[in-house]
Design an enzyme around this catalytic site. Structure first.
Site, PDB file in Angstrom:
ATOM      1  N   HIS A 209       0.935  -1.331  -0.095  1.00 25.40           N
ATOM      2  CA  HIS A 209       0.197   0.003   0.058  1.00 25.40           C
ATOM      3  C   HIS A 209       0.930   1.156  -0.019  1.00 25.40           C
ATOM      4  O   HIS A 209       0.268   2.234   0.028  1.00 25.40           O
ATOM      5  CB  HIS A 209      -0.985   0.048   1.270  1.00 25.40           C
ATOM      6  N   TYR A 387      -2.432  -7.906  -7.507  1.00 31.19           N
ATOM      7  CA  TYR A 387      -1.700  -8.067  -6.200  1.00 31.19           C
ATOM      8  C   TYR A 387      -3.087  -7.936  -5.141  1.00 31.19           C
ATOM      9  O   TYR A 387      -2.815  -7.851  -3.859  1.00 31.19           O
ATOM     10  CB  TYR A 387      -0.768  -7.006  -5.801  1.00 31.19           C
ATOM     11  N   HIS A 390      -6.907 -11.345  -1.566  1.00 23.93           N
ATOM     12  CA  HIS A 390      -7.570 -11.264  -0.489  1.00 23.93           C
ATOM     13  C   HIS A 390      -8.216 -12.674   0.006  1.00 23.93           C
ATOM     14  O   HIS A 390      -8.649 -12.742   1.327  1.00 23.93           O
ATOM     15  CB  HIS A 390      -8.868 -10.294  -0.594  1.00 23.93           C
TER      16      HIS A 390
END
Length: 602
Positions: A209, A387, A390
Site C-alpha cells: 500500500h 496483487y 484477499h
C-alpha cells in the site's frame, strides 16, 4: 565466378537475408467491414499493431527477434534461444525439488550466477521506460512523463471491437456479482499449502500500500503514490506536508506516544493528518501514520508501529555515530536504511516464501552492476490488479483464546494496545492464511474487493487473460478445463464467457489451477515476479551511485541493511521476542528453513 560478378551478387544476398519490410495487411475477410483489425490481436511476440485506414493494419516487429506479417517468424538466435529455454513449469519443478542439490548450489558461487540470471530475465520482461497508460494506447510523451498515471503493459482493448474482449466471446461480459458468487466466493476455508500465515498477509498488504494508491478523485487509471516503488510513503506519507506533520523534528525521529509503557504511533491530535476512521471514533483513538487507511486493520497498524519503532531506533544509532548531524540528515539517512531493510526482507524472506524455491534468493545489488539496467520504476495497473490477494484472509481472527469476527476486527482501535505488539505478532504468525489461486476462497466480507477489481478492469478495458500470458512468454490456454484443471468450474466458465480467449485478466489469475504445493498458479508467478523484482532492484539505493556505506551513514548503517531480517525487525523493537515467521509453527520448516518435500525429491 569473376570478382565483378561477386561484387554484384553480394548486395543481393544481403538484401535476401534482411527481414522483409512489413506490409499493410487486410483484416480478416470473413468479418463484415469495417472491424478494427487490431481487435484480433494479430501481432505476436510483443509486436505492435498499428491500424491503417479502416480495416488495414501493420505489425511493428522491431527488436522482437521475429519478423513476418504478424511477427511470427523467429530469427536464428531467437529460434535457438527458444529451443534451449526450459518451460516455466519445468523450471518451477527444478527449483522446488532436489533439496540436497540446492543445498550445495546455495553454498557456492553458482547461487550468485543463478540469482543474476533470475533478476535479468525477469526484469527484462518489464518495459522501461514505461509505454502505455489508461489514456494513451500508443507511445506518447505523456505516458512517459506523467507519473500520476499507472503505466500499462498492454494497451487497452480498442473501443470499436465486436465484443468487449476483442472478437472472441459473448457480446456482453458476465454479470460480475454472479461471477464472484459462483466462482470466487468461499464455500469452506482452503488453507495455503505452504503453511502461509496471516502475518504474511498483513505484511503484504502493509508493504504494497505504499505504491498501490489508486486515486479516487481522478479515476482508476491514476495513482497518488507518485514514487512508484519502495519509498516508504506508507510510513512517512506520500507528500511533504504529511511527512512534516508526522516528524518530531528532533534527532531525525518520528512523532510517537507512549501507552502502557510502549511506543505507538501518535494520535491525530498529536500529528494532524487525515486518517480514515468511521465517524464517531474520537481523535485520541485515531493513530496517525503515513497511509491514511491503515486504521482499517489491526494487522496494518501493527506493522506501522514496528516500523515507527525501527525508524526511531536507527536514528539513535546514527546519532551516536554522527553527533554533528542535524535532524534532517538523520531523518533522510534513516529513511534510506529502512528502504534497504525493507527490500532485503522482501526478497530474502517474503518472495522466498512465496516462490517455494530451494534456491536461496539473495539481495545483492552488485549482481546487476555490469548489466543493462534502469534504476527507475513505474507501477503498472496490471500489477495493482494482480496483487489483490484477499483469499489470504481467514474466516475469523484468533488472538490467544479469543476469536474475532470481521465486524469485531475491522477498525478495532484498542486491540493493538490491549494485546501489545508481541502478542499480536505471535498470534498472527500462528494462524493459517488462505490459498490465493484455484478459485472459491474469498470470504464474503472481502468478496466486494474482487467485484470492484473486475469492474475496474472492464472500465479500463484490460486485454484478455491469454493475451497477458503470451506477453509474459507463456502459452495461451486452449480450454477452460486446461486453465482450471477440473470440469465443474470449467463448465461454468464456458457458460459465462463462451471462449477461453475472452476470459478476463483477474478472474484468470484467481481461477487458474495452483502449482503443486503452491499458493497460486503459474501465471501469477510468471507475471508477478517480473513486476516485483524490477520494482525492488530498480530502486535508486540499488544503483552503483547509491549502493555504498556512505549513503547509509557508514558501516553501521550499511550493516543494518545487509543483515536485516523479519525476526530482527520485530525482536529489536519489542521487550520479548515472540514467534515471528511467515509460516505457521506446526508446519515443516517453521524455523525459517526451506521446506523439504522428501516424497517428491529428485
Amino acid at each position: 565466378m569473376s570478382r565483378r560478378s561477386l561484387s554484384l551478387w553480394f548486395p543481393l544476398l544481403l538484401l535476401l537475408l534482411l527481414p522483409p519490410t512489413p506490409s499493410v495487411l487486410l483484416a480478416d475477410p470473413g468479418v463484415p467491414s469495417p472491424v478494427n483489425p487490431c481487435c484480433y490481436y494479430p501481432c505476436q511476440n510483443q509486436g505492435v499493431c498499428v491500424r491503417f485506414g479502416l480495416d488495414n493494419y501493420q505489425c511493428d516487429c522491431t527488436r522482437t527477434g521475429y519478423s513476418g506479417p504478424n511477427c511470427t517468424i523467429p530469427e536464428i538466435w531467437t529460434w535457438l534461444r527458444n529451443s534451449l529455454r526450459p518451460s516455466p513449469s519445468f523450471t518451477h519443478f527444478l527449483l522446488t525439488h532436489g533439496y540436497w542439490l540446492w543445498e550445495f548450489v546455495n553454498a557456492t558461487f553458482i547461487r550468485e550466477v543463478l540469482m543474476r540470471l533470475v533478476l535479468t530475465v525477469r526484469s527484462n520482461l518489464i518495459p522501461s521506460p514505461p509505454t502505455y497508460n489508461s489514456a494513451h494506447d500508443y507511445i506518447s510523451w505523456e505516458s512517459f512523463s506523467n507519473v500520476s498515471y499507472y503505466t500499462r503493459i498492454l494497451p487497452s482493448v480498442p473501443k470499436d471491437c465486436p465484443t468487449p474482449m476483442g472478437t472472441k466471446g459473448k457480446k456482453q461480459l458476465p454479470d460480475v456479482q454472479l461471477l464472484a458468487q459462483q466462482l470466487l466466493l468461499r464455500r469452506e476455508f482452503i488453507p495455503a499449502p505452504q503453511g502461509t500465515n496471516i502475518l504474511f498477509a498483513f505484511f503484504a498488504q502493509h508493504f504494497t500500500h505504499q505504491f498501490f494508491k489508486t486515486s479516487g478523485k481522478m479515476g482508476p487509471g491514476f495513482t497518488k503514490a507518485l514514487g512508484h516503488g519502495v519509498d516508504l510513503g506508507h510510513i512517512y506519507g506520500d507528500n511533504l506536508e504529511r511527512q512534516y506533520h508526522l516528524r518530531l523534528f528532533k534527532d531525525g525521529k518520528l512523532k510517537y506516544q507512549v501507552l502502557d509503557g510502549e511506543v505507538y504511533p501518535p494520535s491525530v491530535e498529536q500529528a494532524s493528518v487525515l486518517m480514515r476512521y468511521p465517524p464517531g471514533v474520537p481523535p485520541e483513538r485515531q493513530m496517525a501514520v503515513g497511509q491514511e487507511v491503515f486504521g482499517l486493520l489491526p494487522g496494518l497498524m501493527l506493522f506501522s508501529t514496528i516500523w515507527l519503532r525501527e525508524h526511531n531506533r536507527v536514528c539513535d544509532l546514527l546519532k551516536e555515530e554522527h553527533p554533528t548531524w542535524d535532524d534532517e540528515q538523520l531523518f533522510q539517512t534513516t529513511r534510506l536504511i529502512l528502504i534497504g531493510e525493507t527490500i532485503k526482507i522482501v526478497i530474502e524472506e517474503y518472495v522466498q516464501h512465496l516462490s517455494g524455491y530451494f534456491l536461496q534468493l539473495k539481495f545483492d545489488p552488485e549482481l546487476l552492476f555490469r548489466a543493462q539496467f534502469q534504476y527507475r520504476n513505474r507501477i503498472a495497473m496490471e500489477f495493482n490488479h494482480l496483487y489483490h490477494w484477499h483469499p489470504l484472509m481467514p474466516n475469523s481472527f484468533q488472538v490467544g483464546s479469543q476469536e474475532y469476527s470481521y465486524e469485531q476486527f475491522l477498525f478495532n482501535t484498542s486491540m493493538l494496545v490491549d494485546y501489545g505488539v508481541e502478542a499480536l505478532v505471535d498470534a498472527f504468525s500462528r494462524q493459517r492464511a488462505g490459498r490465493i489461486g484455484g478459485g472459491r476462497n474469498f470470504d464474503y466480507h472481502v468478496l466486494h474487493v474482487a467485484v470492484d477489481v473486475i469492474k475496474e478492469s472492464r472500465e479500463m478495458r484490460l486485454q484478455p487473460f491469454n493475451e497477458y500470458r503470451k506477453r509474459f512468454g507463456l502459452k495461451p490456454y486452449t480450454s477452460f478445463q486446461e486453465l482450471t484443471g477440473e470440469k465443474e468450474m470449467a463448465a461454468e466458465l464456458e457458460e459465462l464467457y463462451g471462449d477461453i480467449d475472452a476470459l478476463e485478466f483477474y478472474p484468470g489469475l484467481l481461477l487458474e489451477k495452483c502449482q503443486p504445493n503452491s499458493i497460486f498458479g503459474e501465471s501469477m508467478i510468471e507475471m508477478g515476479a517480473p513486476f516485483s523484482l524490477k520494482g525492488l532492484l530498480g530502486n535508486p539505493i540499488c544503483s552503483p551511485e547509491y549502493w555504498k556505506p556512505s549513503t547509509f551513514g557508514g558501516d553501521v548503517g550499511f550493516n543494518l541493511v545487509n543483515t536485516a531480517s523479519l525476526k530482527k525487525l520485530v525482536c529489536l523493537n519489542t521487550k520479548t521476542c515472540p514467534y515471528v515467521s511467515f509460516r505457521v509453527p506446526d508446519y515443516p520448516g517453521d524455523d525459517g528453513s526451506v521446506l523439504v518435500r522428501r516424497s517428491t525429491e529428485l
